[in-house]
Motif scaffolding. Structure first.
Motif, PDB file in Angstrom:
ATOM      1  N   GLU A 222     -10.223  71.008  -1.530  1.00 21.01           N
ATOM      2  CA  GLU A 222      -8.846  71.126  -2.386  1.00 21.01           C
ATOM      3  C   GLU A 222      -9.139  71.918  -3.116  1.00 21.01           C
ATOM      4  N   ARG A 223     -10.627  72.038  -4.101  1.00 20.44           N
ATOM      5  CA  ARG A 223     -10.949  73.026  -4.997  1.00 20.44           C
ATOM      6  C   ARG A 223     -10.853  74.500  -4.937  1.00 20.44           C
ATOM      7  N   ARG A 226      -7.961  76.593  -1.350  1.00 23.22           N
ATOM      8  CA  ARG A 226      -6.585  77.284  -0.906  1.00 23.22           C
ATOM      9  C   ARG A 226      -6.095  77.835  -2.532  1.00 23.22           C
ATOM     10  N   LYS A 227      -4.974  78.774  -2.620  1.00 19.87           N
ATOM     11  CA  LYS A 227      -4.881  79.613  -3.324  1.00 19.87           C
ATOM     12  C   LYS A 227      -4.876  79.392  -5.173  1.00 19.87           C
ATOM     13  N   GLU A 228      -4.265  78.174  -5.154  1.00 22.16           N
ATOM     14  CA  GLU A 228      -4.621  76.970  -6.677  1.00 22.16           C
ATOM     15  C   GLU A 228      -5.128  75.663  -6.554  1.00 22.16           C
ATOM     16  N   CYS A 229      -6.307  75.392  -7.294  1.00 24.13           N
ATOM     17  CA  CYS A 229      -6.563  74.763  -6.863  1.00 24.13           C
ATOM     18  C   CYS A 229      -5.931  73.101  -7.049  1.00 24.13           C
ATOM     19  N   ARG A 230      -6.417  72.367  -6.238  1.00 24.40           N
ATOM     20  CA  ARG A 230      -6.198  70.668  -6.665  1.00 24.40           C
ATOM     21  C   ARG A 230      -7.308  69.442  -7.223  1.00 24.40           C
ATOM     22  N   ALA A 257     -11.533  70.639 -13.653  1.00 27.10           N
ATOM     23  CA  ALA A 257     -10.870  71.230 -12.808  1.00 27.10           C
ATOM     24  C   ALA A 257     -11.491  73.193 -13.083  1.00 27.10           C
ATOM     25  N   ARG A 258     -11.461  72.928 -14.311  1.00 25.51           N
ATOM     26  CA  ARG A 258     -12.173  74.517 -14.325  1.00 25.51           C
ATOM     27  C   ARG A 258     -13.503  75.196 -13.585  1.00 25.51           C
ATOM     28  N   ASP A 260     -16.134  76.815 -11.655  1.00 25.64           N
ATOM     29  CA  ASP A 260     -16.687  77.495 -10.444  1.00 25.64           C
ATOM     30  C   ASP A 260     -17.093  77.560  -9.022  1.00 25.64           C
TER      31      ASP A 260
END
Length: 295
Positions: A222-223, A226-230, A257-258, A260
């Motif tokens: 999920e992080r 995918r194209k966007e971090c969920r 959520a940020r 790396d």
């Protein structure tokens, strides 16, 4: 001529009291004192302990639901009078473990709770235990983000007791659903799975290791997959107790959520190490037929 002597009437405070003193009763005590007494009467730790342990059980014995435990026994002081009920019923509800045994009630637990209790009573509940089997685990899919689908519930602990019968529990079947649900799950601080001497295939410890691994894999996908971090809204720490045969999830703050990928791996390293060690000592499948290729 002798002076007349004055006679004094002696009154010891511990023996005789003037009528001007009020007789003290429980209801005349200050509210703070009454609350302290109620806290002693309704002991949440004792209630939970009585629900899952017997006098002869030791600390090393597996937890099992006690058939003679009923929440109504602990709520009997509320039946003394209406004033007792008005003063203490919300506190009593918050400090008593409620066990839902009826399998049909569990299937519609949200409807039963909302139709039986007033909103203030629902919000006061802190400990609920349910007996679960396959159909009840499937029902969890409809809970969404709150226990039993009731946003008003703010539970300290939710205990899921495996139904004890001659049938096997195939908990692997529900790992995908539960791991997805737990990422946004709120209103519960602790979720405890109690084996309750039930038959689990594969072993209870093996299932929990795979369940933890599924949570970690899903979180990484999920992080970073995918194209966007969920990022998750809720994250969990976990504890497995082989003696008590319990698997516990404890809600902790969600990860940043940020993060790396390198920092993320550093954060997850202790959890990965725990999982590796846990898998090294997990038990074999207790059903020998499965190892012989019959099932």
């Amino acid at each position: 001529m002798a002076k007349p002597t004055t006679q004094y009437c002696r009154k010891d405070s511990g023996i005789e009291l003037d009528d001007s003193y009020e007789k003290t009763s429980f209801l005349t005590l200050p509210a703070e004192v009454r609350t302290q007494i109620w806290n002693l009467v309704f002991d949440p730790e004792q209630s939970y302990k009585d629900a899952f342990s017997c006098p002869r059980c030791t600390e090393e014995a597996p937890l099992a639901l006690q058939e003679n435990y009923w929440a109504s026994i602990y709520l009997q002081p509320l039946l003394t009078c209406r004033q007792f009920y008005q003063d203490a019923h919300l506190l009593a509800f918050s400090r008593t473990t409620f066990v839902i045994r009826n399998p049909y009630t569990v299937l519609d637990i949200s409807g039963r709770i909302n139709s039986t209790l007033r909103p203030a009573q629902v919000a006061s509940l802190r400990s609920i235990a349910i007996i679960s089997e396959a159909r009840h685990f499937r029902q969890m899919h409809y809970w969404k983000t709150h226990a039993f689908g009731i946003p008003a519930l703010q539970l300290e602990d939710m205990t899921i007791i495996l139904h004890r019968s001659s049938y096997w529990h195939y908990l692997f079947d529900f790992n995908v659903m539960m791991t997805q649900m737990l990422r946004d799950f709120g209103g519960v601080k602790k979720i405890c799975f109690v084996r309750n001497h039930a038959r689990v295939k594969p072993h209870f410890h093996t299932w929990f290791n795979r369940f933890v691994g599924a949570m970690m894999r899903l979180d990484r996908v999920e992080r970073f997959g995918r194209k966007e971090c969920r990022a998750e809204r809720t994250w969990w720490s976990w504890v497995y107790d082989g003696n008590k045969q319990t698997a516990t999830l404890i809600r902790v703050p969600s990860k940043d959520a940020r993060l790396d990928i390198e920092t993320y791996d550093e954060v997850m390293a202790p959890m990965t190490e725990w999982l590796k060690k846990s898998m090294e000592v997990e038990e074999y499948d207790p059903d020998p037929m499965s190892r012989l290729g019959f099932v």
